[in-house]
Design a protein around this motif. Sequence first.
Motif, PDB file in Angstrom:
ATOM      1  N   TYR A   5     -49.142 -20.006 -23.603  1.00 39.02           N
ATOM      2  CA  TYR A   5     -48.877 -18.886 -22.933  1.00 39.02           C
ATOM      3  C   TYR A   5     -48.295 -19.513 -21.473  1.00 39.02           C
ATOM      4  O   TYR A   5     -46.962 -19.271 -20.974  1.00 39.02           O
ATOM      5  N   PHE A   6     -48.814 -20.639 -20.836  1.00 44.32           N
ATOM      6  CA  PHE A   6     -48.306 -21.233 -19.573  1.00 44.32           C
ATOM      7  C   PHE A   6     -46.972 -21.933 -19.973  1.00 44.32           C
ATOM      8  O   PHE A   6     -46.175 -21.870 -19.068  1.00 44.32           O
ATOM      9  N   MET A   7     -47.000 -22.443 -21.147  1.00 39.77           N
ATOM     10  CA  MET A   7     -45.406 -23.239 -21.366  1.00 39.77           C
ATOM     11  C   MET A   7     -44.436 -22.107 -21.757  1.00 39.77           C
ATOM     12  O   MET A   7     -43.321 -22.470 -21.430  1.00 39.77           O
ATOM     13  N   VAL A   8     -44.720 -21.163 -22.295  1.00 46.91           N
ATOM     14  CA  VAL A   8     -43.806 -20.098 -22.723  1.00 46.91           C
ATOM     15  C   VAL A   8     -43.344 -19.168 -21.562  1.00 46.91           C
ATOM     16  O   VAL A   8     -42.093 -18.997 -21.146  1.00 46.91           O
ATOM     17  N   VAL A   9     -44.425 -18.632 -20.808  1.00 47.53           N
ATOM     18  CA  VAL A   9     -44.061 -17.501 -19.751  1.00 47.53           C
ATOM     19  C   VAL A   9     -43.831 -18.421 -18.527  1.00 47.53           C
ATOM     20  O   VAL A   9     -43.091 -17.665 -17.855  1.00 47.53           O
ATOM     21  N   LYS A  10     -44.441 -19.550 -18.329  1.00 48.78           N
ATOM     22  CA  LYS A  10     -44.181 -20.320 -16.879  1.00 48.78           C
ATOM     23  C   LYS A  10     -44.493 -19.173 -15.889  1.00 48.78           C
ATOM     24  O   LYS A  10     -43.764 -19.145 -15.065  1.00 48.78           O
ATOM     25  N   PRO A  11     -45.646 -18.806 -15.862  1.00 46.83           N
ATOM     26  CA  PRO A  11     -46.239 -18.004 -14.768  1.00 46.83           C
ATOM     27  C   PRO A  11     -46.242 -18.765 -13.201  1.00 46.83           C
ATOM     28  O   PRO A  11     -46.468 -19.821 -13.384  1.00 46.83           O
ATOM     29  N   ASP A  12     -45.879 -18.072 -12.187  1.00 47.89           N
ATOM     30  CA  ASP A  12     -45.825 -18.517 -10.929  1.00 47.89           C
ATOM     31  C   ASP A  12     -47.143 -18.122 -10.323  1.00 47.89           C
ATOM     32  O   ASP A  12     -47.235 -16.951  -9.732  1.00 47.89           O
ATOM     33  N   PHE A  13     -48.080 -18.894 -10.055  1.00 44.44           N
ATOM     34  CA  PHE A  13     -49.513 -18.578  -9.363  1.00 44.44           C
ATOM     35  C   PHE A  13     -49.435 -18.948  -7.904  1.00 44.44           C
ATOM     36  O   PHE A  13     -50.133 -18.281  -7.277  1.00 44.44           O
ATOM     37  N   TRP A  14     -48.696 -20.025  -7.720  1.00 48.55           N
ATOM     38  CA  TRP A  14     -48.513 -20.639  -5.995  1.00 48.55           C
ATOM     39  C   TRP A  14     -47.262 -20.761  -6.004  1.00 48.55           C
ATOM     40  O   TRP A  14     -46.186 -21.047  -6.688  1.00 48.55           O
TER      41      TRP A  14
END
Length: 146
Positions: free
Chosen positions: A137-146
């Motif tokens: 999930y992190f590698m595909v979506v690349k969410p921006d947490f900070w």
Amino acid sequence: MSVYYQLILYLHVFSATLSIGPFFVLVPLIGRMKSADESALDVQLAVFQSAVRLVKHAGHLLVLSGVFLIISSGYRWTTSWVAMTILVMLASVVFLASAFKPVIRKIRRNEADRGQLLDVLNRKLWTYILLLLLMLYFMVVKPDFW
């Protein structure tokens, strides 16, 4: 996008597939282990251990290709999705190092009820799959947490 980057990206996706795919095959295998005789159980446990070994080696390629991708992509190591991927990866390495081998050893030695041990093995398998899916999930979506 350079050919070099495309090749590394392909290797990264391929190794990600190899590092999670075999575990989905193990789910029905655990069910079959519950009623297997001793000789079939030995073969099934060997298959399980081989799959874990394959996943470990695919993980090495995954990490190496991931490092090259981060270096050549311009992302920083402190980017939130990169940092979270590394954090979950470290957790999964620690988990994988101690999750399966002790349970398989107990099953082989008949140290406890096989059904209970296979339930533990199944739980650990799904925990590891969820960790890998979180990394994916992190590698595909690349969410921006900070």
